[in-house]
Enzyme design. Structure first.
Site, PDB file in Angstrom:
ATOM      1  N   VAL A 106       0.834  -1.208   0.000  1.00 46.23           N
ATOM      2  CA  VAL A 106       0.000   0.000   0.000  1.00 46.23           C
ATOM      3  C   VAL A 106       0.868   1.256   0.000  1.00 46.23           C
ATOM      4  O   VAL A 106       0.703   2.150  -0.829  1.00 46.23           O
ATOM      5  CB  VAL A 106      -0.954   0.016   1.208  1.00 46.23           C
ATOM      6  CG1 VAL A 106      -1.713   1.329   1.284  1.00 46.23           C
ATOM      7  CG2 VAL A 106      -1.923  -1.154   1.128  1.00 46.23           C
ATOM      8  N   CYS A 142      -6.748  -8.431   3.196  1.00 43.70           N
ATOM      9  CA  CYS A 142      -7.908  -7.528   3.101  1.00 43.70           C
ATOM     10  C   CYS A 142      -9.201  -8.301   3.314  1.00 43.70           C
ATOM     11  O   CYS A 142      -9.763  -8.309   4.405  1.00 43.70           O
ATOM     12  CB  CYS A 142      -7.921  -6.810   1.749  1.00 43.70           C
ATOM     13  SG  CYS A 142      -6.648  -5.552   1.579  1.00 43.70           S
TER      14      CYS A 142
END
Length: 437
Positions: free
Chosen positions: A22, A265
């Site tokens: 990320v 996630c």
């Protein structure tokens, strides 16, 4: 002059804390518009970035070589930035409860180096309330500053899809929030420097936190429904993929497919929502049921492999099985929370020690996390069963002749192939006993 204008004119710097799947794309994108400090506590990772290597394969070596971002593991460098983005992982513990240690430690480090007039934005996935109830107190404690007076805080959930070369950071709408209207506007303006799709402002940090865990919980539930159908259709001897293809001819079909749901996630975020809901006295029903189904798919596949081997009169102590793919999804080296390991563990329970091949996975991570030594595809032979667990592009290139060469050629039984991701044309596999989700 606003902080946005100072950053745009490169009079102030941005810091990105946590340079993984990320943080690195965010840092690279901002470095094209502003001065950026990239910080990570992993010295080895910093050294690799310094050599122009991208272990995440999210942005590529060329971007690393050409970026103006300054890589460091020295936390004191954070004092030179005024806009801080925290992008550290938020995993779960063995008991499925949130593990906030990484985001807490990042808050402490940043707090020690926070200067007046700064804005801190968290991108790490958390349950509603963590930013304000956990992170802000840590920032205040370790900085000696007061939130709202000396510094501002916001939350903007990451939406990057690892390995996806179509839905990239720049073309995904960014949700932004802040502790007040002033901080919200500043945060929105700064992110709009790199987000071509634009930003979506929400009225509170908790709404932004909730949006992240809910959007992934929604996907988890939909995949769980397809996984449950796959388990039922397996008992009915119905090809699930053919059912889905027929269903998808309707305009409002959601086009979800069964499969292994791992990663950091979809396989994690629902537990954050469940945890906070239970703290408030509500026991999740749908979300928890979906998690239970998806967490059990690796064992379901593993037990079906055992059944096929038994029916083919293959001995458990001598059967040779190869697993193709260890990462949590295709075309990414990340093996964290991969559900392929559940297939492997199930086979081990029955005395089968499968060999594992994955040309994309991080070999050191595979060994460190799972104790697995990955082999090269050219070393595979004499198989009784092949399991295509991950649809890497490399595996999609396998020709039928090469697939044949992996197996024993004793003529006693059909070759057993578990094509979980449907990468082969089933009609061309006449000499195979094929099983798929």
């Amino acid at each position: 002059m606003s902080l946005f204008e100072k950053i745009k004119n490169k009079n102030e710097q941005i810091s990105v804390i946590g340079l993984g799947y990320v943080g690195m794309p965010i840092g690279i994108a901002f470095a094209k518009k502003a001065s950026v400090i990239g910080f990570d506590t992993n010295q080895k990772k910093i050294e690799m970035y310094g050599m122009g290597l991208d272990p995440t394969e999210e942005v590529g070596n060329k971007e690393i070589v050409n970026t103006s971002m300054k890589f460091t593991s020295d936390e004191r460098a954070l004092k030179g930035a005024k806009f801080h983005i925290v992008a550290v992982p938020t995993p779960i513990n063995l008991d499925k409860t949130p593990n906030l240690y990484p985001v807490e430690e990042a808050s402490k480090i940043l707090g020690r180096n926070l200067t007046p007039g700064s804005i801190v934005v968290y991108e790490s996935t958390v349950y509603p309330g963590v930013t304000e109830d956990v992170c802000i107190p840590l920032l205040e404690k370790h900085s000696g500053l007061k939130c709202g007076k000396d510094f501002k805080v916001g939350y903007s959930p990451e939406r990057i899809n690892p390995g996806d070369k179509v839905h990239r950071l720049e073309n995904i709408i960014k949700i932004v929030s802040g502790i007040d209207e002033e901080s919200l506007d500043e945060i929105a303006n700064i992110y709009e420097l790199i987000i071509e799709a634009g930003v979506h402002k929400v009225n509170s940090i908790k709404v932004a936190e909730a949006a992240k865990v809910v959007e992934n919980s929604q996907r988890d539930i939909n995949i769980a429904f397809m996984n449950e159908l796959a388990m039922v259709f397996d008992r009915m001897s119905i090809d699930t993929n053919e059912v889905i293809e027929a269903m998808n001819t309707k305009w409002n079909s959601l086009k979800f497919y069964p499969g292994l749901v791992g990663g950091h996630c979809i396989g994690v975020d629902p537990y954050y929502f469940i945890y906070e809901a239970e703290k408030l006295g509500y026991h999740s029903q749908i979300i928890l049921a979906g998690r239970k189904i998806n967490d059990g798919m690796g064992r379901f596949i593993g037990e079906n492999i055992i059944k096929k081997l038994v029916l083919a009169n293959k001995g458990m102590d001598s059967a040779k099985v190869a697993i193709f793919g260890l990462t949590f999804k295709e075309n990414t080296p990340d093996t964290r929370n991969s559900k392929v390991i559940d297939i492997i563990d199930t086979l081990l329970e029955y005395g089968i020690r499968p060999i594992v091949v994955d040309p994309v996975a991080d070999k050191e991570e595979a060994k460190r996390e799972y104790g697995i030594d990955l082999i090269d595809i050219c070393d595979i032979d004499e198989l009784d069963c092949a399991v295509i667990a991950v649809a890497h592009n490399e595996f999609k290139k396998i020709k039928l002749s090469q697939l044949d060469s992996f197996f024993k050629d004793d003529g006693s039984n059909k070759k057993i192939l578990f094509d979980i991701k449907h990468i082969f044309d089933k009609n061309s596999l006449n000499n195979y006993d094929v099983w798929s989700l």
